[in-house]
Design a protein around this motif. Structure first.
Motif, PDB file in Angstrom:
ATOM      1  N   GLY A 273       2.093   0.167   3.103  1.00  0.00           N
ATOM      2  CA  GLY A 273       0.991   0.939   2.548  1.00  0.00           C
ATOM      3  C   GLY A 273       0.619   0.466   1.150  1.00  0.00           C
ATOM      4  N   THR A 274       1.640   0.159   0.351  1.00  0.00           N
ATOM      5  CA  THR A 274       1.405  -0.333  -1.007  1.00  0.00           C
ATOM      6  C   THR A 274       0.695  -1.680  -0.988  1.00  0.00           C
ATOM      7  OG1 THR A 274       3.345   0.823  -1.889  1.00  0.00           O
ATOM      8  CG2 THR A 274       2.512  -1.040  -3.164  1.00  0.00           C
ATOM      9  N   MET A 275       1.126  -2.578  -0.093  1.00  0.00           N
ATOM     10  CA  MET A 275       0.506  -3.898  -0.010  1.00  0.00           C
ATOM     11  C   MET A 275      -0.943  -3.796   0.450  1.00  0.00           C
ATOM     12  SD  MET A 275       3.104  -5.358  -1.107  1.00  0.00           S
ATOM     13  CE  MET A 275       2.373  -6.982  -1.235  1.00  0.00           C
ATOM     14  N   LEU A 276      -1.198  -2.934   1.416  1.00  0.00           N
ATOM     15  CA  LEU A 276      -2.576  -2.743   1.885  1.00  0.00           C
ATOM     16  C   LEU A 276      -3.439  -2.174   0.768  1.00  0.00           C
ATOM     17  CD1 LEU A 276      -1.935  -1.241   5.446  1.00  0.00           C
ATOM     18  CD2 LEU A 276      -2.632  -3.572   4.896  1.00  0.00           C
ATOM     19  N   ASP A 277      -2.872  -1.257  -0.007  1.00  0.00           N
ATOM     20  CA  ASP A 277      -3.598  -0.636  -1.112  1.00  0.00           C
ATOM     21  C   ASP A 277      -3.940  -1.664  -2.191  1.00  0.00           C
ATOM     22  OD1 ASP A 277      -4.712   1.792  -2.080  1.00  0.00           O
ATOM     23  OD2 ASP A 277      -3.111   1.921  -3.559  1.00  0.00           O
TER      24      ASP A 277
END
Length: 286
Positions: A273-277
């Motif tokens: 989720g952090t990488m996508l964000d």
């Protein structure tokens, strides 16, 4: 007489325990492959199949992986109907494929689609080692290439979880061609500005590790996953040297620069989720 009496008590005492044993449903318990402790399957499943004692990561099947990552009801599968034929007329291949379909509930050793992960839409592919040991055949390569193409057309990221014994021998060179096909699809996706995250799970070997599994913008792995091309014994015989005990583990690959991070399964969803964000269109980070 006392001997007979106590002998009978021992004999009769064993009957209830045997009955109790027979009443335990088959498959209720699971032994950890790491520390060999025994847990109920429910307890292990609730912990994402990670041993509560030693942290050993047991394999998740494709739909267990999807359910652990995506918001409920958001995942939509692509190309489910695609089924492998027998182009080389390999003996008993079709029978083995049908057996794996019934065992796994899948038509091929990979599920592709898209869904919402931590609030963001992403294309996704996950391999399932129950189907021909996750080996890469022509249909698997085609499904991966199509998923990447869909991600490019929809301008969404692509995440793939690999678990494979390598190329599928029953399809010969047609299987090996999938290494080039998937690599070209990834290059086109990258040239269009797409984000690809690759996660290698146990095991990721052979032609899969030598192609798409190692071509992510970020390459992650689960703890202690076996990652490599040729087998340990073959390499030792070839170079005539003893390899380190941790050779080809995720931790070894990380230490030697082949991975960006080893990620515990409980932390995987948050990290993705952090990488996508971080890579949202427009470059804004919430």
């Amino acid at each position: 007489m006392l001997k007979d009496f106590f002998g009978k008590r021992k004999k009769y005492a064993s009957i209830p325990s045997e009955q109790a044993k027979s009443e335990i449903p088959e498959g209720l318990m699971q032994k950890c492959n790491g520390c060999h402790k025994i847990y109920t399957r429910k307890e292990m499943n609730n912990n994402l199949k990670v041993c509560p004692n030693c942290g050993f990561h047991h394999q998740l099947n494709a739909w267990e992986r999807i359910e652990s990552l995506f918001e409920e009801g958001t995942f939509r599968e692509w190309d489910k109907q695609m089924i492998t034929g027998n182009p080389l007329e390999f003996p008993d291949y079709e029978e083995k494929m049908e057996k794996d379909r019934k065992k796994s509930g899948l038509n091929e050793g990979i599920v592709t689609g898209k869904g919402i992960l931590e609030g963001q839409t992403t294309a996704f592919a996950v391999m399932d080692s129950r189907f021909r040991m996750g080996s890469m055949g022509s249909v698997m390569g085609e499904k991966i290439a199509r998923a990447i193409e869909n991600a490019k057309n929809e301008s969404i990221p692509f995440i793939i979880f690999s678990a494979s014994g390598g190329a599928r021998m029953q399809e010969g060179v047609l299987s090996l061609m999938q290494m080039a096909k998937t690599s070209i699809a990834i290059k086109r996706f990258s040239d269009a500005g797409g984000l690809m995250i690759s996660v290698m799970t146990h095991p990721t070997t052979g032609g899969v590790s030598a192609s798409f599994a190692s071509l992510g913008d970020y390459n992650f792995a689960e703890p202690q996953a076996l990652i490599g091309f040729a087998g340990r014994r073959i390499i030792e015989q070839t170079i005539r040297e003893k390899l380190p005990e941790d050779f080809q583990t995720a931790e070894f690959q990380l230490k030697h620069g082949q991975l960006d991070k080893v990620v515990h399964r409980h932390e995987m969803k948050a990290l993705l989720g952090t990488m996508l964000d971080m890579h949202k269109k427009g470059g804004e980070v919430s």
